[in-house]
Design a protein around this motif. Structure first.
Motif, mmCIF file in Angstrom:
data_model
loop_
_atom_site.group_PDB
_atom_site.id
_atom_site.type_symbol
_atom_site.label_atom_id
_atom_site.label_comp_id
_atom_site.label_asym_id
_atom_site.label_seq_id
_atom_site.Cartn_x
_atom_site.Cartn_y
_atom_site.Cartn_z
ATOM 1 N N VAL A 113 -74.295 -3.055 -70.956
ATOM 2 C CA VAL A 113 -73.521 -3.041 -69.995
ATOM 3 C C VAL A 113 -72.732 -1.780 -70.090
ATOM 4 C CG1 VAL A 113 -71.935 -3.454 -68.410
ATOM 5 C CG2 VAL A 113 -74.285 -5.328 -69.078
ATOM 6 N N LEU A 114 -71.946 -0.510 -69.552
ATOM 7 C CA LEU A 114 -71.769 0.410 -69.681
ATOM 8 C C LEU A 114 -70.529 -0.206 -68.512
ATOM 9 C CD1 LEU A 114 -73.898 2.966 -70.070
ATOM 10 C CD2 LEU A 114 -73.283 2.104 -71.508
ATOM 11 N N PRO A 115 -69.669 0.747 -68.343
ATOM 12 C CA PRO A 115 -68.762 0.960 -67.418
ATOM 13 C C PRO A 115 -68.158 1.061 -65.647
ATOM 14 C CG PRO A 115 -67.709 1.839 -69.932
ATOM 15 C CD PRO A 115 -69.022 1.700 -69.623
ATOM 16 N N ASN A 116 -68.189 1.073 -65.219
ATOM 17 C CA ASN A 116 -68.004 1.028 -63.772
ATOM 18 C C ASN A 116 -67.639 2.612 -63.346
ATOM 19 O OD1 ASN A 116 -69.755 -1.872 -63.362
ATOM 20 N ND2 ASN A 116 -67.728 -2.219 -61.690
ATOM 21 N N ASP A 117 -68.467 3.284 -62.614
ATOM 22 C CA ASP A 117 -67.993 4.331 -62.149
ATOM 23 C C ASP A 117 -66.263 4.123 -61.715
ATOM 24 O OD1 ASP A 117 -69.457 6.430 -63.115
ATOM 25 O OD2 ASP A 117 -70.764 5.651 -61.309
ATOM 26 N N PRO A 118 -65.195 5.353 -61.660
ATOM 27 C CA PRO A 118 -64.212 5.287 -61.220
ATOM 28 C C PRO A 118 -64.175 5.575 -59.462
ATOM 29 C CG PRO A 118 -63.849 6.904 -62.491
ATOM 30 C CD PRO A 118 -65.696 6.504 -63.045
ATOM 31 N N LEU A 119 -64.806 4.492 -58.385
ATOM 32 C CA LEU A 119 -64.924 4.846 -57.597
ATOM 33 C C LEU A 119 -63.569 4.324 -57.220
ATOM 34 C CD1 LEU A 119 -68.647 5.926 -57.013
ATOM 35 C CD2 LEU A 119 -66.709 7.728 -57.242
ATOM 36 N N GLU A 120 -63.323 4.217 -55.851
ATOM 37 C CA GLU A 120 -62.742 3.547 -55.163
ATOM 38 C C GLU A 120 -63.077 2.466 -53.746
ATOM 39 O OE1 GLU A 120 -58.607 5.906 -53.370
ATOM 40 O OE2 GLU A 120 -58.677 6.249 -55.037
ATOM 41 N N ASP A 121 -64.246 3.358 -52.675
ATOM 42 C CA ASP A 121 -64.792 2.827 -51.813
ATOM 43 C C ASP A 121 -65.742 2.015 -52.283
ATOM 44 O OD1 ASP A 121 -62.499 3.745 -50.689
ATOM 45 O OD2 ASP A 121 -63.852 5.889 -50.969
ATOM 46 N N PHE A 122 -66.421 1.893 -53.571
ATOM 47 C CA PHE A 122 -67.476 1.851 -53.683
ATOM 48 C C PHE A 122 -67.693 1.170 -55.337
ATOM 49 C CE2 PHE A 122 -68.524 5.521 -51.394
ATOM 50 C CZ PHE A 122 -69.121 4.612 -50.820
ATOM 51 N N THR A 123 -68.609 -0.106 -55.223
ATOM 52 C CA THR A 123 -68.841 -0.538 -56.934
ATOM 53 C C THR A 123 -69.796 -0.255 -57.472
ATOM 54 O OG1 THR A 123 -67.745 -2.801 -56.809
ATOM 55 C CG2 THR A 123 -69.308 -2.692 -58.531
ATOM 56 N N SER A 124 -69.633 1.369 -58.817
ATOM 57 C CA SER A 124 -70.447 1.430 -58.641
ATOM 58 C C SER A 124 -71.276 0.731 -60.746
ATOM 59 C CB SER A 124 -70.759 3.486 -59.430
ATOM 60 O OG SER A 124 -71.969 3.559 -60.077
ATOM 61 N N ARG A 125 -72.672 0.269 -61.096
ATOM 62 C CA ARG A 125 -72.201 -0.757 -62.062
ATOM 63 C C ARG A 125 -73.272 0.826 -63.009
ATOM 64 N NH1 ARG A 125 -70.240 -5.190 -60.876
ATOM 65 N NH2 ARG A 125 -70.696 -5.895 -58.921
ATOM 66 N N ASN A 126 -72.942 0.136 -64.013
ATOM 67 C CA ASN A 126 -73.997 0.857 -65.218
ATOM 68 C C ASN A 126 -74.559 0.437 -66.415
ATOM 69 O OD1 ASN A 126 -73.517 4.159 -63.775
ATOM 70 N ND2 ASN A 126 -71.187 3.840 -65.321
ATOM 71 N N ARG A 127 -75.968 0.246 -66.954
ATOM 72 C CA ARG A 127 -75.876 -0.399 -67.844
ATOM 73 C C ARG A 127 -77.205 1.141 -68.837
ATOM 74 N NH1 ARG A 127 -76.646 -5.013 -66.707
ATOM 75 N NH2 ARG A 127 -77.523 -5.717 -68.575
ATOM 76 N N SER A 128 -77.063 0.776 -70.329
ATOM 77 C CA SER A 128 -78.317 1.236 -70.848
ATOM 78 C C SER A 128 -79.477 1.196 -71.440
ATOM 79 C CB SER A 128 -77.585 2.211 -71.968
ATOM 80 O OG SER A 128 -78.895 2.437 -72.994
ATOM 81 N N VAL A 129 -80.313 0.932 -71.185
ATOM 82 C CA VAL A 129 -81.832 -0.006 -71.249
ATOM 83 C C VAL A 129 -82.393 1.240 -72.591
ATOM 84 C CG1 VAL A 129 -83.461 -1.804 -70.425
ATOM 85 C CG2 VAL A 129 -81.139 -1.376 -69.491
ATOM 86 N N LEU A 130 -83.320 0.493 -73.347
ATOM 87 C CA LEU A 130 -83.851 1.106 -74.526
ATOM 88 C C LEU A 130 -85.345 0.014 -73.480
ATOM 89 C CD1 LEU A 130 -82.503 1.503 -77.873
ATOM 90 C CD2 LEU A 130 -82.734 2.836 -75.207
ATOM 91 N N LYS A 131 -86.666 1.048 -73.671
ATOM 92 C CA LYS A 131 -87.903 0.286 -73.375
ATOM 93 C C LYS A 131 -88.726 0.751 -73.812
ATOM 94 C CE LYS A 131 -86.498 0.160 -68.350
ATOM 95 N NZ LYS A 131 -86.965 -0.298 -66.634
ATOM 96 N N PRO A 132 -90.185 0.040 -74.447
ATOM 97 C CA PRO A 132 -90.829 0.478 -75.077
ATOM 98 C C PRO A 132 -91.641 1.792 -74.113
ATOM 99 C CG PRO A 132 -91.259 -1.276 -73.655
ATOM 100 C CD PRO A 132 -90.477 -1.169 -73.367
ATOM 101 N N TYR A 133 -92.651 2.111 -75.571
ATOM 102 C CA TYR A 133 -93.372 3.147 -74.685
ATOM 103 C C TYR A 133 -94.623 3.054 -74.628
ATOM 104 C CZ TYR A 133 -90.243 7.086 -76.846
ATOM 105 O OH TYR A 133 -89.329 7.442 -77.496
#
Length: 523
Positions: free
Chosen positions: A157-177
């Motif tokens: 899980v990464l920090p949310n974007d610093p937006l006032e009107d929305f909750t913007s949830r971020n994450r980094s996922v590593l996936k197989p080839y």
């Protein structure tokens, strides 16, 4: 034996029970020699009608078994099976994949003596080297499972974007080839198959493994461990066959999503370049050769240096990419070191490596045996001289095998063999005026896999700061340039020894089998 932990560093003083169990396994295994063995594709044994007869380098009269030779049809079947099994395996929770990998590790440990006996007969390794290789493979399955757990499946899980009107949830996922190809060498046919296989599988890729044509038995025994651990059909597939046939077909196959190759520089670079030439690049992890050096200072403990040099130069008959090939010793102590080396070499017992009393066995292949004779001749040219060895052993006890004497040669620094990877029980020595000169010579190689040093504390700091190699050792009697173990010494090369800059069993190895996806979800 509960207090004994087998690694390449501890293998020199094993408990008696280890020998008893190995010898019983050897007796049991000899009753099975000469059997037919199938490929393993989509959960089934497959016979092709084309077989490879595998004979032991210990005695060419011993037929170990008949193994199937895969052609394009079998390559296509294996790649299709892996491709079709990928969606379900990828979707399996990583915790369940870890559970299955640990089950494989336990089966390898349960079968360690039987598999090690087969490895010894197939490669010519002594019993301790063979046991170490098989136990190391179990550790790979556990170690990569540990890394998956420590990194929580590489989902962060990464920090949310610093937006006032929305909750913007971020994450980094590593996936197989996808369907990953592993091409293993003949010198470590179990560990250098099982290591990358476990890494690819635990990260969610499916696998097609091709073992070396010289050592098909080890890969088959690994396949049986994976099958019996309950790996779903098609997730793991095993082929044996030639590099030019089955190997090239795997490299070229449209379902090949990534490749791990261990072997020569020329082949490794050709595979890596081929993956970059695709319509889009595919990952390739190429672990290639070594021309490994040791520097010996005038302040070195020469007894320790001689022991470490002999163990690294002649363990497994020098047929390790990490084997010591070059000795640069300061001139004031060169003669003293040479005398110690000659005494150590003379004490080496050579013969059937499965027998407890023998430390050196045969070289693994007829090609290596023939190369040894050619290199020995060249080490008596261009100003070089043999100090020990230089002979194929053909007398009583050796006539039916591929035995070569451990060889030490002194050569001028312009001798052409300083730059060639011989992959044999041959080590070259040169006298140098200073450690600075030794370092220049050591770093002049196109390879940069392992390196060793013997000297005082201040010199050791200088060595680590300046040597161009991925795996480095100082003042180590267990081996000047060899002996890496998962969890203790990551193993990977610089320059022409490896194309990724990341080491086997390191913190950074598993992400090479994964690609990153950044995910942003706005509520």
């Amino acid at each position: 034996m509960s207090d004994f932990k087998l690694t390449y560093s501890t293998m020199f003083a094993p408990p008696e029970a280890l020998h008893v169990r190995f010898e019983q396994a050897l007796v049991d295994l000899r009753e099975e020699l000469g059997r037919d063995h199938g490929l393993f594709i989509a959960g089934q044994d497959v016979l092709t009608g084309q077989t490879l007869e595998k004979r032991s380098p210990i005695d060419r009269g011993w037929l170990l078994g008949r193994f199937q030779a895969a052609g394009e049809h079998e390559v296509d079947a294996a790649m299709n099976a892996a491709h079709e099994a990928f969606p379900a395996w990828r979707a399996m929770p990583w915790q369940r994949r870890v559970e299955l990998m640990r089950r494989v590790a336990r089966l390898i440990e349960e079968r360690v003596y039987r598999i090690a006996a087969a490895v010894s007969l197939e490669t010519g390794k002594n019993r301790m080297e063979a046991l170490g290789e098989v136990q190391e493979t179990a550790v790979f399955f556990d170690h990569y499972s540990d890394l998956m757990e420590q990194n929580q499946g590489y989902d962060h899980v990464l920090p949310n974007d610093p937006l006032e009107d929305f909750t913007s949830r971020n994450r980094s996922v590593l996936k197989p080839y996808g369907a990953w190809v592993v091409i293993a060498p003949y010198n470590f046919p179990f560990a250098l198959a099982g290591g990358p296989v476990s890494a690819a599988l635990v990260t969610g890729n499916t696998v097609v493994l091709k073992g070396a044509s010289e050592t098909p038995w080890a890969g088959r025994l690994l396949a049986e461990c994976l099958r019996d651990a309950g790996i779903p059909d098609g997730v793991f597939n095993y082929l044996s066959g030639s590099g030019r046939g089955a190997g090239q077909a795997l490299v070229d196959h449209p379902h090949t999503a990534g490749i791990t190759f261990t072997g020569s520089y020329d082949v490794g670079m050709a595979i890596a370049r081929a993956q970059l030439a695709r319509p889009y690049p595919r990952p390739c992890i190429a672990e290639m050769g070594g021309k490994n050096a040791v520097l010996v200072s005038r302040h070195a403990d020469l007894d320790r240096a001689a022991l470490g040099i002999v163990r690294s130069a002649f363990g497994m008959q020098g047929q390790k990419c990490s084997a010591l090939s070059r000795i640069y010793v300061e001139a004031p102590v060169a003669d003293a070191l040479i005398e110690r080396l000659k005494a150590q070499i003379a004490a080496i017992r050579i013969g059937d490596p499965a027998a407890r009393e023998h430390w050196m066995g045969p070289v693994s292949t007829r090609a290596a045996y023939d190369d040894y004779a050619a290199y020995s001749a060249r080490l008596q040219q261009h100003g070089a001289r043999l100090l020990a060895g230089g002979e194929q052993l053909k007398g009583a006890g050796y006539a039916d095998g591929l035995y070569c004497a451990p060889t030490l040669a002194e050569a001028p620094l312009d001798h052409p063999l300083w730059t060639e990877e011989m992959f044999l029980p041959i080590v070259m020595l040169a006298r140098v005026d200073s450690l600075e000169q030794a370092m220049r010579e050591a770093n002049a190689s196109a390879y940069g896999l392992t390196a060793g040093f013997y000297g005082d504390a201040a010199e050791t700091d200088w060595f680590f700061a300046h040597i161009e190699a991925g795996v480095t050792y100082a003042n180590r009697p267990q081996g000047a340039t060899t002996g890496a173990w998962p969890g203790y010494q990551p193993f990977g090369g610089w320059k022409g020894s490896g194309n990724t800059g990341k080491a086997i069993a390191s913190f950074y190895y598993l992400p090479q089998y994964l690609r990153e996806q950044s995910q942003t979800r706005v509520d």
